[in-house]
Design a protein around this motif. Structure first.
Motif, mmCIF file in Angstrom:
data_model
loop_
_atom_site.group_PDB
_atom_site.id
_atom_site.type_symbol
_atom_site.label_atom_id
_atom_site.label_comp_id
_atom_site.label_asym_id
_atom_site.label_seq_id
_atom_site.Cartn_x
_atom_site.Cartn_y
_atom_site.Cartn_z
ATOM 1 N N LYS A 8 1.016 -1.259 -0.004
ATOM 2 C CA LYS A 8 0.145 -0.013 -0.081
ATOM 3 C C LYS A 8 1.003 1.233 -0.023
ATOM 4 O O LYS A 8 2.117 1.259 0.251
ATOM 5 C CB LYS A 8 -0.927 -0.070 1.193
ATOM 6 C CG LYS A 8 -2.018 -1.338 1.101
ATOM 7 C CD LYS A 8 -2.961 -1.008 2.330
ATOM 8 C CE LYS A 8 -3.857 -1.912 2.335
ATOM 9 N NZ LYS A 8 -4.870 -1.686 3.655
ATOM 10 N N LYS A 9 0.368 2.373 -0.497
ATOM 11 C CA LYS A 9 0.843 3.571 -0.265
ATOM 12 C C LYS A 9 1.227 4.231 1.091
ATOM 13 O O LYS A 9 0.257 3.901 1.817
ATOM 14 C CB LYS A 9 0.272 4.429 -1.470
ATOM 15 C CG LYS A 9 0.136 4.049 -2.719
ATOM 16 C CD LYS A 9 -0.430 5.410 -3.574
ATOM 17 C CE LYS A 9 -0.107 4.862 -5.096
ATOM 18 N NZ LYS A 9 -0.854 5.843 -5.855
ATOM 19 N N LEU A 10 2.217 4.927 1.214
ATOM 20 C CA LEU A 10 2.554 5.594 2.460
ATOM 21 C C LEU A 10 1.247 6.636 2.923
ATOM 22 O O LEU A 10 1.118 6.716 4.271
ATOM 23 C CB LEU A 10 3.921 6.186 2.607
ATOM 24 C CG LEU A 10 4.234 6.888 3.951
ATOM 25 C CD1 LEU A 10 4.290 5.821 4.944
ATOM 26 C CD2 LEU A 10 5.674 7.506 3.949
ATOM 27 N N GLN A 11 1.036 7.307 1.623
ATOM 28 C CA GLN A 11 -0.005 8.257 2.136
ATOM 29 C C GLN A 11 -1.602 7.804 2.611
ATOM 30 O O GLN A 11 -2.254 8.433 3.406
ATOM 31 C CB GLN A 11 -0.289 9.238 0.857
ATOM 32 C CG GLN A 11 -0.729 8.519 -0.198
ATOM 33 C CD GLN A 11 -0.816 9.186 -1.541
ATOM 34 O OE1 GLN A 11 -0.476 10.452 -1.659
ATOM 35 N NE2 GLN A 11 -1.467 8.636 -2.398
ATOM 36 N N ASP A 12 -1.525 6.475 2.374
ATOM 37 C CA ASP A 12 -2.990 5.753 2.772
ATOM 38 C C ASP A 12 -2.727 5.246 4.118
ATOM 39 O O ASP A 12 -3.814 5.150 4.725
ATOM 40 C CB ASP A 12 -3.103 4.562 1.875
ATOM 41 C CG ASP A 12 -3.461 5.081 0.250
ATOM 42 O OD1 ASP A 12 -3.843 6.174 0.289
ATOM 43 O OD2 ASP A 12 -3.127 4.023 -0.453
ATOM 44 N N ALA A 14 -0.413 6.763 6.686
ATOM 45 C CA ALA A 14 -0.010 7.923 7.677
ATOM 46 C C ALA A 14 -0.064 9.167 6.994
ATOM 47 O O ALA A 14 -0.018 9.429 5.590
ATOM 48 C CB ALA A 14 1.269 7.665 8.259
ATOM 49 N N LYS A 15 -0.393 10.232 7.802
ATOM 50 C CA LYS A 15 -0.151 11.860 7.369
ATOM 51 C C LYS A 15 1.018 12.092 7.364
ATOM 52 O O LYS A 15 1.778 12.206 8.585
ATOM 53 C CB LYS A 15 -1.228 12.601 7.998
ATOM 54 C CG LYS A 15 -1.046 14.138 7.375
ATOM 55 C CD LYS A 15 -2.274 14.876 8.084
ATOM 56 C CE LYS A 15 -2.159 16.389 7.581
ATOM 57 N NZ LYS A 15 -3.175 17.172 8.419
ATOM 58 N N VAL A 16 1.999 12.774 6.200
ATOM 59 C CA VAL A 16 3.283 13.119 6.343
ATOM 60 C C VAL A 16 3.200 14.657 6.328
ATOM 61 O O VAL A 16 2.774 15.220 5.259
ATOM 62 C CB VAL A 16 4.000 12.452 5.124
ATOM 63 C CG1 VAL A 16 5.232 13.084 5.173
ATOM 64 C CG2 VAL A 16 3.978 10.811 5.308
ATOM 65 N N ASP A 17 3.907 15.384 7.130
ATOM 66 C CA ASP A 17 4.076 16.781 7.051
ATOM 67 C C ASP A 17 5.638 17.110 7.370
ATOM 68 O O ASP A 17 6.272 16.409 7.892
ATOM 69 C CB ASP A 17 3.313 17.545 8.230
ATOM 70 C CG ASP A 17 1.929 17.503 7.925
ATOM 71 O OD1 ASP A 17 1.483 17.251 6.552
ATOM 72 O OD2 ASP A 17 0.888 17.131 8.991
ATOM 73 N N ARG A 18 6.059 18.065 6.691
ATOM 74 C CA ARG A 18 7.550 18.791 6.964
ATOM 75 C C ARG A 18 7.645 19.852 8.207
ATOM 76 O O ARG A 18 6.700 20.782 7.928
ATOM 77 C CB ARG A 18 8.109 19.231 5.760
ATOM 78 C CG ARG A 18 8.265 18.260 4.848
ATOM 79 C CD ARG A 18 9.167 19.200 3.546
ATOM 80 N NE ARG A 18 9.321 17.909 2.469
ATOM 81 C CZ ARG A 18 9.807 18.405 1.373
ATOM 82 N NH1 ARG A 18 10.407 19.643 1.226
ATOM 83 N NH2 ARG A 18 10.364 17.467 0.671
#
Length: 352
Positions: A8-12, A14-18
């Motif tokens: 599966k994709k990472l964005q599915d 968790a939420k990724v922010d900088r």
């Protein structure tokens, strides 16, 4: 990203922010700390530490947070405390040595008066030159304790010598001893002080190269302390010495007067007692003579009997007997009788 149900994709998932985070976390005793460092200019550590302390006192920190100063500023504060203790120890050691030398508890205190005046001159010259008070300056203060007291010791020792009699001269009075001692020690004290001051002038001007940050404050402190202490040693120390010793002489004179008066009273009492005993001895024989005068007079016959009995006794000679031929003195009674018979026969033979 592989999962149990398949990739599966990472964005599915968790939420990724900088975001900006701390690259390194430092802890001390289980508490998180942050360190802010700065490098002050030369000889400005004390001034910078004072300003930082003032700023930190005015900052409102969140609950549970605190700020402290460390590094070179803390080390300098610890060094200052140790040097202050060293100064007190140096003064105490100098006092003990002078007490053993002068055999007095008051005179060393008069000599130690020059130390505060030396500190006054040192601090004044630091303010004039704009050099902050640091470790080199305190080391210079520590040197001044021994340098400054030397001049006062030389002066007071000569005054004490003048007050004691010697084979060449009699003991001087307090005023004459101070006058002659100060006059004799004026030139040596000025020469030694000026020689030290002129030798430290290049260091005080910062002409010693890379070591100027250490040598310049030390030289400035020593020069300022020597200038003021030398002048005040020649003026103030003799005045304090005269005040202390004049009071001591007055107390000694009062004690001597009290002792003399008590001795006079004792002598007068002894004289009165002796006169009374002498009067009693004179009157006693007079009474005895009156009692003897009342006895009956002896008769003339008794007196004549006593005179005859006295004349009947042969006189006893105590002169030593010497042998007329040999001139020896007899050692036994028999030899003495023999020599006496010989002497008695010789006049009879001469008469015949």
């Amino acid at each position: 990203m592989p999962t149990a149900t398949g990739p599966k994709k990472l964005q599915d998932l968790a939420k990724v922010d900088r975001t900006k985070v701390v690259q390194q976390v430092t802890t001390s005793n289980g508490e998180r700390i942050a360190t802010v460092t700065l490098t002050p200019d030369e000889n400005m550590l004390g001034k910078v530490s004072k300003e930082v302390t003032t700023k930190l006192d005015s900052v409102d920190l969140p609950e549970g947070a605190s700020a402290e100063i460390g590094g070179a500023a803390t080390e300098q504060a610890d060094s200052f405390n140790q040097l202050y203790l060293a100064l007190l120890a140096a003064v105490a050691i100098v006092y003990v040595i002078m007490v053993a030398t002068f055999k007095s508890l008051i005179q060393p205190l008069v000599l130690l008066v020059s130390i505060p005046f030396a500190a006054t001159g040192a601090v004044g010259l630091l303010l004039i030159s704009g050099i902050p008070l640091g470790l080199p300056s305190l080391i210079g203060m520590l040197m001044l304790v021994g340098i400054v007291v030397t001049n006062a010791i030389v002066l007071i020792d000569l005054i004490n010598q003048y007050r004691q009699p010697s084979a060449e001269r009699a003991a001087m009075s307090l005023e004459d001893a101070i006058t002659h001692g100060a006059r004799q020690r004026l030139r040596p004290i000025l020469m030694t002080a000026l020689a030290t001051i002129f030798a430290l002038i290049p260091m005080g001007l910062g002409l010693t190269g890379q070591s100027g940050f250490i040598s310049q404050p030390l030289a400035v402190v020593v020069i300022g302390g020597l200038v003021t202490s030398t002048l005040l040693t020649l003026i103030l120390v003799p005045v304090l010495y005269r005040l202390v010793e004049s009071r001591k002489e007055k107390r000694a004179a009062r004690r001597a007067n009290r002792k003399h008066s008590s001795q006079q009273q004792t002598d007068s009492a002894d004289l009165a007692l002796a006169m009374n005993s002498a009067t009693a001895k004179i009157t006693a024989p007079a009474s005895e003579s009156t009692v003897q005068g009342e006895k009956p007079e002896k008769s003339e016959t008794d007196l004549t009997d006593k005179v005859e009995s006295k004349t009947s006794k042969a006189p006893v000679s105590n002169d030593p007997v010497v042998h007329p031929m040999t001139g020896q003195i007899p050692s036994t009674r028999r030899e003495r009788r023999t020599i006496e018979e010989m002497i008695n026969k010789s006049p009879k033979a001469s008469e015949d």
